[in-house]
Scaffold this motif. Structure first.
Motif, PDB file in Angstrom:
ATOM      1  N   THR A 251       0.834  -1.208   0.000  1.00 15.63           N
ATOM      2  CA  THR A 251       0.000   0.000   0.000  1.00 15.63           C
ATOM      3  C   THR A 251       0.867   1.255   0.000  1.00 15.63           C
ATOM      4  N   LEU A 252       1.883   1.278   0.856  1.00 18.34           N
ATOM      5  CA  LEU A 252       2.781   2.430   0.896  1.00 18.34           C
ATOM      6  C   LEU A 252       3.555   2.574  -0.411  1.00 18.34           C
ATOM      7  N   ALA A 253       3.985   1.452  -0.967  1.00 22.55           N
ATOM      8  CA  ALA A 253       4.725   1.501  -2.234  1.00 22.55           C
ATOM      9  C   ALA A 253       3.852   2.051  -3.354  1.00 22.55           C
ATOM     10  N   ALA A 254       2.572   1.664  -3.371  1.00 22.77           N
ATOM     11  CA  ALA A 254       1.657   2.182  -4.393  1.00 22.77           C
ATOM     12  C   ALA A 254       1.448   3.682  -4.223  1.00 22.77           C
ATOM     13  N   MET A 255       1.323   4.137  -2.974  1.00 21.24           N
ATOM     14  CA  MET A 255       1.190   5.569  -2.710  1.00 21.24           C
ATOM     15  C   MET A 255       2.432   6.322  -3.190  1.00 21.24           C
ATOM     16  N   ASN A 256       3.586   5.749  -2.914  1.00 21.84           N
ATOM     17  CA  ASN A 256       4.832   6.392  -3.354  1.00 21.84           C
ATOM     18  C   ASN A 256       4.904   6.471  -4.880  1.00 21.84           C
ATOM     19  N   ARG A 257       4.517   5.375  -5.544  1.00 23.73           N
ATOM     20  CA  ARG A 257       4.664   5.305  -6.997  1.00 23.73           C
ATOM     21  C   ARG A 257       3.685   6.227  -7.708  1.00 23.73           C
ATOM     22  N   TRP A 258       2.429   6.220  -7.308  1.00 23.29           N
ATOM     23  CA  TRP A 258       1.394   6.916  -8.072  1.00 23.29           C
ATOM     24  C   TRP A 258       1.101   8.327  -7.583  1.00 23.29           C
ATOM     25  N   TRP A 259       1.450   8.637  -6.339  1.00 20.47           N
ATOM     26  CA  TRP A 259       1.111   9.949  -5.798  1.00 20.47           C
ATOM     27  C   TRP A 259       2.344  10.811  -5.548  1.00 20.47           C
ATOM     28  N   LEU A 260       3.352  10.270  -4.867  1.00 20.42           N
ATOM     29  CA  LEU A 260       4.481  11.094  -4.457  1.00 20.42           C
ATOM     30  C   LEU A 260       5.593  11.164  -5.502  1.00 20.42           C
ATOM     31  N   ALA A 261       5.905  10.032  -6.152  1.00 16.87           N
ATOM     32  CA  ALA A 261       7.004  10.038  -7.121  1.00 16.87           C
ATOM     33  C   ALA A 261       6.814  11.072  -8.237  1.00 16.87           C
ATOM     34  N   PRO A 262       5.602  11.233  -8.818  1.00 18.02           N
ATOM     35  CA  PRO A 262       5.444  12.257  -9.862  1.00 18.02           C
ATOM     36  C   PRO A 262       5.727  13.672  -9.368  1.00 18.02           C
ATOM     37  N   ARG A 263       5.556  13.922  -8.078  1.00 17.19           N
ATOM     38  CA  ARG A 263       5.801  15.253  -7.525  1.00 17.19           C
ATOM     39  C   ARG A 263       7.276  15.515  -7.240  1.00 17.19           C
ATOM     40  N   MET A 264       8.121  14.498  -7.430  1.00 11.18           N
ATOM     41  CA  MET A 264       9.547  14.664  -7.217  1.00 11.18           C
ATOM     42  C   MET A 264      10.266  15.214  -8.438  1.00 11.18           C
ATOM     43  N   ALA A 265       9.564  15.390  -9.537  1.00  7.29           N
ATOM     44  CA  ALA A 265      10.181  15.866 -10.773  1.00  7.29           C
ATOM     45  C   ALA A 265      10.811  17.241 -10.558  1.00  7.29           C
ATOM     46  N   PRO A 266      11.975  17.493 -11.175  1.00  4.91           N
ATOM     47  CA  PRO A 266      12.627  18.804 -11.041  1.00  4.91           C
ATOM     48  C   PRO A 266      11.689  19.936 -11.439  1.00  4.91           C
ATOM     49  N   GLY A 267      11.621  20.957 -10.605  1.00  3.43           N
ATOM     50  CA  GLY A 267      10.783  22.104 -10.880  1.00  3.43           C
ATOM     51  C   GLY A 267       9.362  21.990 -10.367  1.00  3.43           C
ATOM     52  N   HIS A 268       8.957  20.830  -9.896  1.00  2.00           N
ATOM     53  CA  HIS A 268       7.601  20.677  -9.368  1.00  2.00           C
ATOM     54  C   HIS A 268       7.474  21.476  -8.067  1.00  2.00           C
ATOM     55  N   PRO A 269       6.409  22.269  -7.903  1.00  2.00           N
ATOM     56  CA  PRO A 269       6.296  23.121  -6.702  1.00  2.00           C
ATOM     57  C   PRO A 269       6.207  22.326  -5.397  1.00  2.00           C
ATOM     58  N   GLN A 270       5.802  21.065  -5.461  1.00  2.00           N
ATOM     59  CA  GLN A 270       5.664  20.260  -4.244  1.00  2.00           C
ATOM     60  C   GLN A 270       6.812  19.248  -4.076  1.00  2.00           C
ATOM     61  N   ALA A 271       7.913  19.452  -4.787  1.00  2.00           N
ATOM     62  CA  ALA A 271       8.995  18.464  -4.782  1.00  2.00           C
ATOM     63  C   ALA A 271       9.576  18.269  -3.388  1.00  2.00           C
ATOM     64  N   ARG A 272       9.814  19.351  -2.673  1.00  2.00           N
ATOM     65  CA  ARG A 272      10.443  19.224  -1.362  1.00  2.00           C
ATOM     66  C   ARG A 272       9.510  18.544  -0.353  1.00  2.00           C
ATOM     67  N   SER A 273       8.247  18.909  -0.363  1.00  2.00           N
ATOM     68  CA  SER A 273       7.295  18.259   0.549  1.00  2.00           C
ATOM     69  C   SER A 273       7.103  16.793   0.168  1.00  2.00           C
ATOM     70  N   ALA A 274       7.161  16.490  -1.137  1.00  2.00           N
ATOM     71  CA  ALA A 274       7.059  15.097  -1.574  1.00  2.00           C
ATOM     72  C   ALA A 274       8.248  14.297  -1.070  1.00  2.00           C
ATOM     73  N   ALA A 275       9.428  14.911  -1.073  1.00  2.00           N
ATOM     74  CA  ALA A 275      10.623  14.216  -0.560  1.00  2.00           C
ATOM     75  C   ALA A 275      10.463  13.893   0.916  1.00  2.00           C
ATOM     76  N   ARG A 276       9.907  14.822   1.671  1.00  2.00           N
ATOM     77  CA  ARG A 276       9.695  14.568   3.102  1.00  2.00           C
ATOM     78  C   ARG A 276       8.686  13.439   3.321  1.00  2.00           C
ATOM     79  N   LEU A 277       7.598  13.455   2.550  1.00  2.00           N
ATOM     80  CA  LEU A 277       6.587  12.404   2.694  1.00  2.00           C
ATOM     81  C   LEU A 277       7.130  11.054   2.241  1.00  2.00           C
ATOM     82  N   LEU A 278       7.921  11.067   1.172  1.00  2.00           N
ATOM     83  CA  LEU A 278       8.534   9.820   0.715  1.00  2.00           C
ATOM     84  C   LEU A 278       9.482   9.268   1.775  1.00  2.00           C
ATOM     85  N   TRP A 279      10.270  10.143   2.396  1.00  2.00           N
ATOM     86  CA  TRP A 279      11.169   9.701   3.459  1.00  2.00           C
ATOM     87  C   TRP A 279      10.374   9.033   4.580  1.00  2.00           C
ATOM     88  N   ARG A 280       9.254   9.651   4.966  1.00  2.00           N
ATOM     89  CA  ARG A 280       8.431   9.076   6.037  1.00  2.00           C
ATOM     90  C   ARG A 280       7.872   7.722   5.628  1.00  2.00           C
TER      91      ARG A 280
END
Length: 328
Positions: A251-280
């Motif tokens: 479940t966590l892996a699916a959340m990371n793949r479909w929700w958080l990973a796309p927000r990690m793209a360079p220039g994405h306004p939510q990249a830093r917050s996505a990194a924090r959520l991915l770390w958690r």
């Protein structure tokens, strides 16, 4: 043998981290994804992880053989380490033969990694053929220390695939967590590195989950045998706990793949917050993976329902290794 589940779990965790330390740079983090400062840091960090994982694997494997010797001889642990007792186990049992092979591989790996670290020859690329081959031998040989060898050869293959998939997935989580920890600060180089690593790890995770689901079903059929045994035996209830924990990781892996990973793209306004959520999320995945390893540690001391008297497994009886434990 109250300590045996802990010994088994620590040993499996060590070889999983060892596998992950080689898999991460080879499959998750291509060498072109890191700049020179990041490459230097990762090189040293992964070298230390490999060395210490191997040291822990050696120590827990030594403890394992003494515990098996105590169980087979009926002697207390304080006396079971004697050469005459341990020697009998090594010469006269399959587990002893596997112990000799695995100890030789682990000692060679410790020596090789220490030599590389002294020579500063570690590279980020997954081109360390000698180290990877030794680590693969340690990982796959674990199958021959477990319950699966009381089953037909095709089941041994399924068990080996299950072990490799689990080790690559769980073992690669800690290096990924380290990269994400660096990326949380918002440094552009580490953010780009975390984006590349997250996407590649997601692809690896899909393959690992598919392999784990298929081989886990095969293992369940061979080791448990029926739905009633799954619910009605201590072994089966541990398997259920393992499945629930696995589903939590998926479940966590699916959340990371479909929700958080796309927000990690360079220039994405939510990249830093996505990194924090991915770390958690990755930290929670590691905790769930540790719980799965603990469950596997206890499974090694439980009798599979399919190995109970009157229940034939591929026409063979229970493995003579007894306390050797499962490899999955």
């Amino acid at each position: 043998m109250e300590l045996m589940p802990v010994v088994r779990a620590l040993h499996l965790a060590a070889i999983a981290l060892l596998a992950g330390s080689f898999a991460f740079p080879a499959f998750v983090l291509p060498p072109s994804a890191a700049g020179d400062p990041e490459r230097s840091f990762l090189r040293g960090w992964l070298a230390s992880l490999r060395l210490w994982s191997t040291v822990v694997a050696v120590a827990t494997w030594l403890a394992w053989i003494v515990a098996v010797a105590a169980g087979m001889s009926g002697l207390p642990l304080g006396e079971a380490w004697r050469p005459s007792v341990v020697g009998t186990v090594m010469v006269e049992t399959r587990f002893g033969h596997v112990w000799l092979i695995r100890c030789a591989l682990l000692v060679l790996l410790v020596s090789y990694l220490a030599w590389r670290q002294r020579r500063r020859r570690d590279r980020l690329a997954g081109a360390d053929a000698v180290g990877a081959a030794l680590a693969s031998g340690v990982l796959v040989s674990q199958v021959w220390a477990g319950h699966a060898t009381a089953a037909p050869p095709w089941h041994v293959v399924a068990d080996a695939v299950h072990l490799v998939a689990a080790a690559l997935w769980v073992g690669s989580l800690l290096p990924l967590l380290m990269v994400l920890a660096r990326a949380r600060a918002g440094a552009p180089a580490w953010m780009a590195l975390a984006d590349s690593a997250t996407r590649a790890f997601s692809a690896l995770g899909v393959l690992a989950v598919a392999a784990l689901a298929l081989t886990g079903f095969i293992n369940g059929q061979m080791m448990v045998g029926s739905a009633s045994a799954l619910v009605g035996s201590s072994y089966g209830r541990l398997v259920i706990a393992k499945i629930v924990l696995f589903l939590g990781m998926v479940t966590l892996a699916a959340m990371n793949r479909w929700w958080l990973a796309p927000r990690m793209a360079p220039g994405h306004p939510q990249a830093r917050s996505a990194a924090r959520l991915l770390w958690r999320n990755v930290a929670v995945e590691i905790a769930l993976g540790a719980c799965i390893l603990a469950a596997v540690g206890f499974l090694g001391g439980s009798e599979p329902p399919a190995h109970e008297p009157g229940f034939a497994v591929g026409g063979q009886n229970k493995s003579p290794a007894g306390e050797a434990g499962p490899s999955h």
